[in-house]
Scaffold this motif. Sequence first.
Motif, mmCIF file in Angstrom:
data_model
loop_
_atom_site.group_PDB
_atom_site.id
_atom_site.type_symbol
_atom_site.label_atom_id
_atom_site.label_comp_id
_atom_site.label_asym_id
_atom_site.label_seq_id
_atom_site.Cartn_x
_atom_site.Cartn_y
_atom_site.Cartn_z
ATOM 1 N N GLN A 138 -58.250 68.645 -8.624
ATOM 2 C CA GLN A 138 -57.436 67.486 -8.272
ATOM 3 C C GLN A 138 -57.448 67.238 -6.761
ATOM 4 O O GLN A 138 -57.529 66.090 -6.314
ATOM 5 C CB GLN A 138 -56.008 67.680 -8.775
ATOM 6 C CG GLN A 138 -55.876 67.611 -10.289
ATOM 7 C CD GLN A 138 -54.468 67.867 -10.760
ATOM 8 O OE1 GLN A 138 -53.714 68.615 -10.134
ATOM 9 N NE2 GLN A 138 -54.090 67.263 -11.875
ATOM 10 N N GLU A 139 -57.390 68.306 -5.981
ATOM 11 C CA GLU A 139 -57.422 68.172 -4.529
ATOM 12 C C GLU A 139 -58.738 67.551 -4.068
ATOM 13 O O GLU A 139 -58.773 66.800 -3.091
ATOM 14 C CB GLU A 139 -57.231 69.535 -3.872
ATOM 15 C CG GLU A 139 -55.830 70.110 -4.020
ATOM 16 C CD GLU A 139 -55.724 71.504 -3.441
ATOM 17 O OE1 GLU A 139 -56.754 72.018 -2.931
ATOM 18 O OE2 GLU A 139 -54.616 72.089 -3.496
ATOM 19 N N GLN A 140 -59.825 67.843 -4.767
ATOM 20 C CA GLN A 140 -61.125 67.299 -4.411
ATOM 21 C C GLN A 140 -61.427 66.009 -5.169
ATOM 22 O O GLN A 140 -62.551 65.520 -5.149
ATOM 23 C CB GLN A 140 -62.211 68.349 -4.670
ATOM 24 C CG GLN A 140 -62.065 69.596 -3.825
ATOM 25 C CD GLN A 140 -63.226 70.563 -3.970
ATOM 26 O OE1 GLN A 140 -64.339 70.167 -4.309
ATOM 27 N NE2 GLN A 140 -62.978 71.837 -3.693
ATOM 28 N N GLU A 141 -60.394 65.492 -5.854
ATOM 29 C CA GLU A 141 -60.475 64.226 -6.585
ATOM 30 C C GLU A 141 -61.550 64.236 -7.658
ATOM 31 O O GLU A 141 -62.187 63.227 -7.940
ATOM 32 C CB GLU A 141 -60.703 63.071 -5.606
ATOM 33 C CG GLU A 141 -59.567 62.908 -4.605
ATOM 34 C CD GLU A 141 -59.705 61.657 -3.764
ATOM 35 O OE1 GLU A 141 -60.817 61.073 -3.732
ATOM 36 O OE2 GLU A 141 -58.707 61.263 -3.131
ATOM 37 N N GLU A 142 -61.745 65.405 -8.283
ATOM 38 C CA GLU A 142 -62.637 65.496 -9.433
ATOM 39 C C GLU A 142 -61.881 65.204 -10.729
ATOM 40 O O GLU A 142 -62.478 64.751 -11.705
ATOM 41 C CB GLU A 142 -63.251 66.896 -9.524
ATOM 42 C CG GLU A 142 -64.256 67.210 -8.437
ATOM 43 C CD GLU A 142 -64.920 68.563 -8.654
ATOM 44 O OE1 GLU A 142 -66.079 68.700 -8.284
ATOM 45 O OE2 GLU A 142 -64.261 69.465 -9.194
ATOM 46 N N LEU A 143 -60.584 65.512 -10.738
ATOM 47 C CA LEU A 143 -59.736 65.252 -11.893
ATOM 48 C C LEU A 143 -58.564 64.383 -11.467
ATOM 49 O O LEU A 143 -58.134 64.427 -10.311
ATOM 50 C CB LEU A 143 -59.206 66.560 -12.491
ATOM 51 C CG LEU A 143 -60.185 67.464 -13.247
ATOM 52 C CD1 LEU A 143 -59.476 68.734 -13.687
ATOM 53 C CD2 LEU A 143 -60.780 66.744 -14.446
ATOM 54 N N THR A 144 -58.053 63.640 -12.422
ATOM 55 C CA THR A 144 -56.883 62.818 -12.151
ATOM 56 C C THR A 144 -55.693 63.685 -11.751
ATOM 57 O O THR A 144 -55.527 64.794 -12.255
ATOM 58 C CB THR A 144 -56.512 61.979 -13.380
ATOM 59 O OG1 THR A 144 -55.318 61.229 -13.101
ATOM 60 C CG2 THR A 144 -56.248 62.857 -14.592
ATOM 61 N N ALA A 145 -54.892 63.149 -10.843
ATOM 62 C CA ALA A 145 -53.686 63.857 -10.415
ATOM 63 C C ALA A 145 -52.448 63.284 -11.095
ATOM 64 O O ALA A 145 -51.321 63.607 -10.716
ATOM 65 C CB ALA A 145 -53.539 63.778 -8.896
ATOM 66 N N ALA A 146 -52.655 62.470 -12.115
ATOM 67 C CA ALA A 146 -51.528 61.856 -12.818
ATOM 68 C C ALA A 146 -50.737 62.879 -13.618
ATOM 69 O O ALA A 146 -49.562 62.671 -13.906
ATOM 70 C CB ALA A 146 -52.029 60.741 -13.747
ATOM 71 N N GLN A 147 -51.395 63.989 -13.996
ATOM 72 C CA GLN A 147 -50.713 65.070 -14.710
ATOM 73 C C GLN A 147 -50.772 66.330 -13.863
ATOM 74 O O GLN A 147 -51.692 66.519 -13.059
ATOM 75 C CB GLN A 147 -51.364 65.332 -16.082
ATOM 76 C CG GLN A 147 -51.140 64.242 -17.106
ATOM 77 C CD GLN A 147 -52.106 63.083 -16.919
ATOM 78 O OE1 GLN A 147 -53.230 63.284 -16.480
ATOM 79 N NE2 GLN A 147 -51.672 61.876 -17.254
ATOM 80 N N SER A 148 -49.827 67.221 -14.063
ATOM 81 C CA SER A 148 -49.781 68.450 -13.282
ATOM 82 C C SER A 148 -50.892 69.405 -13.715
ATOM 83 O O SER A 148 -51.351 69.354 -14.871
ATOM 84 C CB SER A 148 -48.419 69.134 -13.460
ATOM 85 O OG SER A 148 -48.306 69.647 -14.782
#
Length: 204
Positions: A138-148
């Motif tokens: 998530q920090e590297q914007e590979e996965l959505t950050a909409a969920q924890s």
Amino acid sequence: MTKQERAFRTQERFLDASADEFSRHGYAGANLQRIAAHVGMTKGALYAHFPSKNALAAVFTSEFDQIWRELLQEIGDSDPPLTNLHRITAGFMHRMHTDIRFRAGLRLVCEEACTRGKVPVVIADLSAVLTRIIGEAQEQEELTAAQSPELISSLVLSLIFGTYYTTPPNGPCDGTEQVCQVLRLLSRNTAAPADRPEGPCPAR
């Protein structure tokens, strides 16, 4: 064939039969007479190799403990988090579907933890590693950050074990593709991880 070689082969046959018995019936339901009969030998011959049911089960739990810890260490420091996430999930699922001794160990440690009202160590550690990798993704914007990270980790864990119990044992897939599809749904980039196997399903 030497006497030692025959003894080793016999012991391996007992282990394979025992792994099938434990993975199907658990510790309480496993029957030593059934294991011996499957190998075509007596229960006395089984006891010559393993002095008790507990000693036999300990072979699988010990081996399982070593293997799953090694699987969690297969993280490349220079690899993208999403690639590491796929590597961990695919490696664990492949073992569950192809290694009957691994499955026996998994069932035994889960049963033992359940009797103590505890979460199995393998589940707790796997969850922690997945949560950390997902957070990095998530920090590297590979996965959505909409969920924890914790929620996505819980989803991946559910998929790992859920697909094992819902995928036909002799089917063409081991469930890894389903996890890959979910990760792509959560990904900011629809491209698959770099080391994702080609084709609709990974090789079993």
